[in-house]
Write an enzyme that holds these catalytic residues in place. Structure first.
Site, PDB file in Angstrom:
ATOM      1  N   SER A  25       0.851  -1.211   0.000  1.00 63.70           N
ATOM      2  CA  SER A  25       0.000   0.000   0.000  1.00 63.70           C
ATOM      3  C   SER A  25       0.875   1.246   0.000  1.00 63.70           C
ATOM      4  O   SER A  25       2.044   1.178   0.362  1.00 63.70           O
ATOM      5  CB  SER A  25      -0.889   0.001   1.253  1.00 63.70           C
ATOM      6  OG  SER A  25      -1.640  -1.204   1.309  1.00 63.70           O
ATOM      7  N   GLY A  26       0.267   2.348  -0.414  1.00 61.81           N
ATOM      8  CA  GLY A  26       0.980   3.634  -0.399  1.00 61.81           C
ATOM      9  C   GLY A  26       1.186   4.174  -1.808  1.00 61.81           C
ATOM     10  O   GLY A  26       0.703   3.600  -2.792  1.00 61.81           O
ATOM     11  N   SER A  27       1.951   5.252  -1.906  1.00 61.18           N
ATOM     12  CA  SER A  27       2.096   5.955  -3.199  1.00 61.18           C
ATOM     13  C   SER A  27       3.143   5.296  -4.096  1.00 61.18           C
ATOM     14  O   SER A  27       3.003   5.302  -5.321  1.00 61.18           O
ATOM     15  CB  SER A  27       2.467   7.413  -2.948  1.00 61.18           C
ATOM     16  OG  SER A  27       3.707   7.493  -2.281  1.00 61.18           O
ATOM     17  N   THR A  28       4.164   4.685  -3.542  1.00 60.28           N
ATOM     18  CA  THR A  28       5.190   4.058  -4.394  1.00 60.28           C
ATOM     19  C   THR A  28       4.632   2.805  -5.059  1.00 60.28           C
ATOM     20  O   THR A  28       4.942   2.478  -6.199  1.00 60.28           O
ATOM     21  CB  THR A  28       6.456   3.741  -3.569  1.00 60.28           C
ATOM     22  OG1 THR A  28       6.822   4.903  -2.826  1.00 60.28           O
ATOM     23  CG2 THR A  28       7.615   3.314  -4.452  1.00 60.28           C
ATOM     24  N   GLY A  58       3.385   1.838   8.080  1.00 58.27           N
ATOM     25  CA  GLY A  58       2.126   2.183   8.700  1.00 58.27           C
ATOM     26  C   GLY A  58       1.752   3.640   8.553  1.00 58.27           C
ATOM     27  O   GLY A  58       0.707   4.080   8.995  1.00 58.27           O
ATOM     28  N   GLY A  59       2.633   4.398   7.876  1.00 59.48           N
ATOM     29  CA  GLY A  59       2.324   5.812   7.630  1.00 59.48           C
ATOM     30  C   GLY A  59       1.012   5.965   6.872  1.00 59.48           C
ATOM     31  O   GLY A  59       0.273   6.921   7.054  1.00 59.48           O
ATOM     32  N   GLU A  76      -0.589  -5.387   5.692  1.00 58.38           N
ATOM     33  CA  GLU A  76       0.710  -5.437   4.994  1.00 58.38           C
ATOM     34  C   GLU A  76       1.625  -6.458   5.659  1.00 58.38           C
ATOM     35  O   GLU A  76       2.307  -7.235   5.002  1.00 58.38           O
ATOM     36  CB  GLU A  76       1.390  -4.066   5.020  1.00 58.38           C
ATOM     37  CG  GLU A  76       0.745  -3.026   4.117  1.00 58.38           C
ATOM     38  CD  GLU A  76       1.349  -1.650   4.302  1.00 58.38           C
ATOM     39  OE1 GLU A  76       1.815  -1.332   5.413  1.00 58.38           O
ATOM     40  OE2 GLU A  76       1.359  -0.874   3.318  1.00 58.38           O
ATOM     41  N   LYS A 117      13.552   7.723   2.317  1.00 60.01           N
ATOM     42  CA  LYS A 117      13.184   6.611   3.191  1.00 60.01           C
ATOM     43  C   LYS A 117      14.361   5.921   3.885  1.00 60.01           C
ATOM     44  O   LYS A 117      14.157   5.205   4.859  1.00 60.01           O
ATOM     45  CB  LYS A 117      12.430   5.548   2.375  1.00 60.01           C
ATOM     46  CG  LYS A 117      11.263   6.075   1.589  1.00 60.01           C
ATOM     47  CD  LYS A 117      10.100   6.466   2.454  1.00 60.01           C
ATOM     48  CE  LYS A 117       8.926   6.864   1.596  1.00 60.01           C
ATOM     49  NZ  LYS A 117       7.714   7.093   2.369  1.00 60.01           N
TER      50      LYS A 117
HETATM   51  O1  DER Z   1       2.030   2.547   5.380  1.00 57.53           O
HETATM   52  C1  DER Z   1       2.958   2.032   4.740  1.00 57.53           C
HETATM   53  O2  DER Z   1       3.833   1.314   5.255  1.00 57.53           O
HETATM   54  C2  DER Z   1       2.980   2.304   3.273  1.00 57.53           C
HETATM   55  O3  DER Z   1       3.753   1.328   2.647  1.00 57.53           O
HETATM   56  C3  DER Z   1       3.457   3.729   3.003  1.00 57.53           C
HETATM   57  O4  DER Z   1       3.758   4.407   4.187  1.00 57.53           O
HETATM   58  C4  DER Z   1       4.633   3.799   2.072  1.00 57.53           C
HETATM   59  O5  DER Z   1       4.936   5.158   1.832  1.00 57.53           O
HETATM   60  P1  DER Z   1       4.851   5.777   0.341  1.00 57.53           P
HETATM   61  O6  DER Z   1       3.472   6.300   0.175  1.00 57.53           O
HETATM   62  O7  DER Z   1       5.921   6.842   0.357  1.00 57.53           O
HETATM   63  O8  DER Z   1       5.144   4.666  -0.652  1.00 57.53           O
END
Ligand code: DER
Length: 245
Positions: free
Chosen positions: A30-33, A111-112, A119, A137
């Protein structure tokens, strides 16, 4: 901008380093990458199928994607990939996911995006976990670049008790994660709350910390992925650095 480009480069390198052949069960983080990861997986499949068609043969490639969140499920569907579930495919070949911070000892904060519980489940039932991220990161030690604390998913009724327990036993400050586009706290895909633990200086026994926090009744999952990643791909504006653990 170069942050997005670095995400794209890391994502594409991680996907292109994988072998695409036969039946594959692939975990989508999950997330933007991971948006770039999913797009690149779809493009890779299309390319292989097209090559087979041009050679007049049937492609034997069959990729099933397992999501780690509602967001990941949307990405799978939007990219016309085959949507599976962990119930149907409880052992996953590999998962690619993002991270909030990675240090040199393969300690990872996730978890951001509020999705670390599924996950971590998906990662733990995958043979291999690959992490992708932009150049912000990777850091010498956790807390250097990621300042929002360790995400902890908790059962809603327990959040005050868990907060006090962590603050008194481990120090630092625990904050309930409040929503931006909704009044009140963030509600996870699992209908729970998230608290973020802004930990004190000088912590480095992260595996012990993970276990201690996980054992507190009310805690569902903690956003520490210790020694779980096989490889970490960190993008820069014109290259990708690969950390092999
Ligand atoms: O929550 C998470 O671990 C997601 O993978 C996310 O925090 C990853 O960050 P990104 O949006 O910069 O890919």
């Amino acid at each position: 901008n170069d942050l997005q480009i670095s995400k794209k480069y890391a994502a594409e390198k991680a996907v292109r380093d994988r072998e695409f052949k036969g039946n594959m069960i692939v975990g989508i983080g999950s997330g933007s990458t991971v948006v770039y990861v999913t797009k690149c997986i779809a493009e890779t499949i299309t390319k292989i199928n097209k090559e087979a068609e041009n050679d007049g043969r049937k492609s034997d490639l069959n990729v099933i994607c397992i999501p780690s969140s509602f967001q990941a499920k949307q990405l799978i569907l939007e990219n016309n990939l085959n949507l599976g579930s962990l119930e149907l495919f409880p052992l996953v070949d590999w998962t690619i996911d993002g991270a909030d911070e990675v240090d040199q000892q393969n300690n990872i904060i996730k978890g951001g995006g509020g999705c670390h519980t599924q996950e971590k489940i998906l990662a733990s039932f995958s043979k291999e976990l690959y992490i992708v991220g932009d150049y912000t990161k990777y850091s010498p030690k956790l807390g250097t670049s990621w300042k929002k604390g360790i995400p902890i998913e908790v059962i809603p009724v327990s959040y005050v008790a868990v907060k006090k327990k962590i603050q008194c036993c481990l120090g630092g400050e625990v904050l309930l994660r409040m929503a931006v586009m909704k009044a009140g706290p963030v509600i996870t895909d699992n209908s729970n709350f998230i608290v973020d633990w802004r930990f004190p200086e000088g912590i480095d026994n992260w595996k012990d910390i993970e276990t201690t926090i996980k054992m507190i009744p009310g805690v569902v999952e903690v956003g520490l992925f210790i020694n779980m990643a096989v490889k970490v791909y960190i993008g820069t504006e014109n290259d990708v650095k690969l950390y092999d653990y």
